[in-house]
Scaffold this active site. Structure first.
Site, PDB file in Angstrom:
ATOM      1  N   GLY A 136       0.806  -1.227   0.000  1.00 36.70           N
ATOM      2  CA  GLY A 136       0.000   0.000   0.000  1.00 36.70           C
ATOM      3  C   GLY A 136       0.826   1.258   0.000  1.00 36.70           C
ATOM      4  N   ASP A 203      -2.513 -12.739  -2.832  1.00 36.11           N
ATOM      5  CA  ASP A 203      -2.158 -11.319  -2.886  1.00 36.11           C
ATOM      6  C   ASP A 203      -0.763 -11.116  -2.277  1.00 36.11           C
ATOM      7  OD1 ASP A 203      -3.125  -8.354  -3.079  1.00 36.11           O
ATOM      8  OD2 ASP A 203      -2.450  -8.578  -1.004  1.00 36.11           O
ATOM      9  N   LYS A 207       2.881  -9.867  -4.194  1.00 32.25           N
ATOM     10  CA  LYS A 207       3.727  -8.782  -3.682  1.00 32.25           C
ATOM     11  C   LYS A 207       5.123  -9.310  -3.345  1.00 32.25           C
ATOM     12  CE  LYS A 207      -0.341  -6.418  -1.844  1.00 32.25           C
ATOM     13  NZ  LYS A 207      -1.219  -6.295  -0.683  1.00 32.25           N
TER      14      LYS A 207
END
Ligand code: HSE
Length: 440
Positions: A136, A203, A207
């Site tokens: 993020g 997810d 990453k």
């Protein structure tokens, strides 16, 4: 002042809307900082009629994000569509191919096509920026791509999924059920469109694969990540971990070993006193063990519209600040042609401690048999405890919990298979890896 930097935003969901608002509200500030105006000239989204609380006057609307990449008068294509397939893939190819910079938050796309896209960006002399794709709002890509240049990295590990960390934290703190915590994470806008991507670890794996490439100078190998999600973590596991001095986190870990590079995503027990154990809720954190710098931990908001938009905005601003003729940094830290093939270390060779929880019949010899199966597989035990039955429960299986000293994954699998063949188990054994941290 130099001409305005014209950007097109594809995808006006939580992140796209937050980005639009941030750029509009900080228009003059950004112009002062970057030495040029950042102007949104085009947008594309699925539903034109939806009220997003943003003023699209003077902005050209495209129904088709690929057409926007091809036709719009823009310098930067901001891809917030998501997914590794078209239209996101086709749109990014079209934008880079036409010499437009690309800023994307799309980890799935990068995990699958990152090396090819990095090469295309280099060939066209444009930037491919993707800070928002990993953790993020935390500036970990920039730290690895630029600030740690020249360091050799031994291990990188992190909490890379806000939804999972939010769920595990709430389960632990409030004794709440998994489904209720997931629903709350979805309501708050942290989860992916399909939350299975979060809770099953994909997810995090996407990453991690991107970070592995930056850390070790290797090609992105998302298909080679060992993945276990958090769906089978129970409140009992969380309580047992707590009693033993651990917290359970979904970690992504990439580590250099003698036989190659480990990439693994799994629920992990980390010492309660370690810094990573303190990371709670939707917060993400990444720890990098580098030879020149030492240990670096970055922590911050890992999901949500504003945090992700902040990272996208930083990437756009970097482009606004760059000047024609300026040599662009390679997307993956080194030219795509210089990335090494990824050499996988097999999961069975992984070394570490293990937590093993077994539901067993309560009869003579069971404890001894478990200890024997461990010993046969060269596993030394740090502790073995049998839990008392819950008050009032006169019968039923007992829980036996083992913590091992460092051993290998293949030894643990063999020992657990041995225990399973004895016939005294109820249900599947729970096995959780323990990760040692340098700070605890
Ligand atoms: N769904 C992700 C998370 C956010 O929960 O961390 C963006 O990657």
């Amino acid at each position: 002042m130099t001409d305005a930097l014209k950007i097109g935003i594809a995808g006006l969901g939580t992140v796209g809307g937050a980005l639009f608002r941030a750029i509009t509200a900080r228009h003059n500030l950004l112009a002062d900082i970057c030495g040029r105006e950042i102007r949104i000239t085009a947008v594309s989204a699925r539903d034109r009629s939806r009220d997003r609380g943003i003023d699209l006057d003077g902005v050209i609307w495209f129904d088709d994000p690929v057409e926007m990449a091809r036709e719009a008068d823009i310098d930067v294509y901001v891809e917030l569509i998501g997914g590794d397939a078209d239209p996101a893939h086709a749109a990014v190819l079209a934008a880079l191919g036409r010499g437009r910079h690309v800023v994307t938050a799309n980890k799935a796309l990068l995990a699958k096509h990152g090396v090819a896209l990095a090469r295309l960006a280099e060939d066209n002399g444009v930037l491919l920026n993707f800070e928002a794709a990993v953790a993020g709002g935390i500036p970990v890509i920039k730290a690895m791509r630029e600030s740690l240049t020249g360091n050799s990295i031994q291990r990188i590990y992190g909490i890379l999924n806000g939804t999972c960390n939010y769920i595990l934290t709430r389960m632990q703190r409030e004794n709440m059920g998994f489904a209720e915590c997931l629903a709350e994470a979805q309501r708050l806008g942290y989860a992916e469109a399909d939350p299975a991507f979060d809770i099953e670890g994909n997810d995090t794996a996407h990453k991690l694969a991107i970070l592995t490439s930056l850390a070790f100078g290797s090609q992105i190998a998302a298909d080679e990540v060992y993945i276990e999600g958090i769906t089978n973590i129970s409140i009992d596991d969380i309580h047992a971990a707590d009693e033993l001095g651990y917290r359970i986190k979904l970690l992504g870990v990439a580590q250099r070993t003698a036989s190659g590079i480990e990439q693994r995503v799994h629920p992990t027990m980390v010492p309660k006193g370690s810094m990573i154990a303190q990371v709670e809720g939707v917060t993400n954190a990444v720890t990098i063990e580098a030879d020149i710098l030492g240990e670096l931990m970055l922590s911050g908001p890992g999901a949500g519209g504003d945090a992700t938009a902040s990272a996208v905005l930083g990437d756009v601003a970097d482009i606004a600040k760059s000047r024609p003729g300026h040599q662009h940094a390679p997307a993956l830290g080194r030219p795509a042609a210089k990335l090494e093939p990824y050499q996988r270390a097999r999961m069975r060779s992984h070394e570490g401690g293990y937590f093993i929880s077994l539901k067993v019949e309560d009869r003579a010899g069971v404890f001894a048999s478990i200890a024997a199966r461990m010993a046969e597989n060269d596993i030394s035990l740090e502790s073995i405890v049998q839990r008392a039955r819950p008050t009032g429960a006169a019968e039923g299986p007992q829980t036996v919990i083992l913590v091992t000293h460092a051993t290998t994954e293949s030894n643990v699998r063999a020992a657990v298979d041995g225990v399973k063949s004895e016939g005294y188990l109820s249900g599947e054994p729970q096995v959780i890896r323990i990760e040692r941290t340098r700070d605890n």
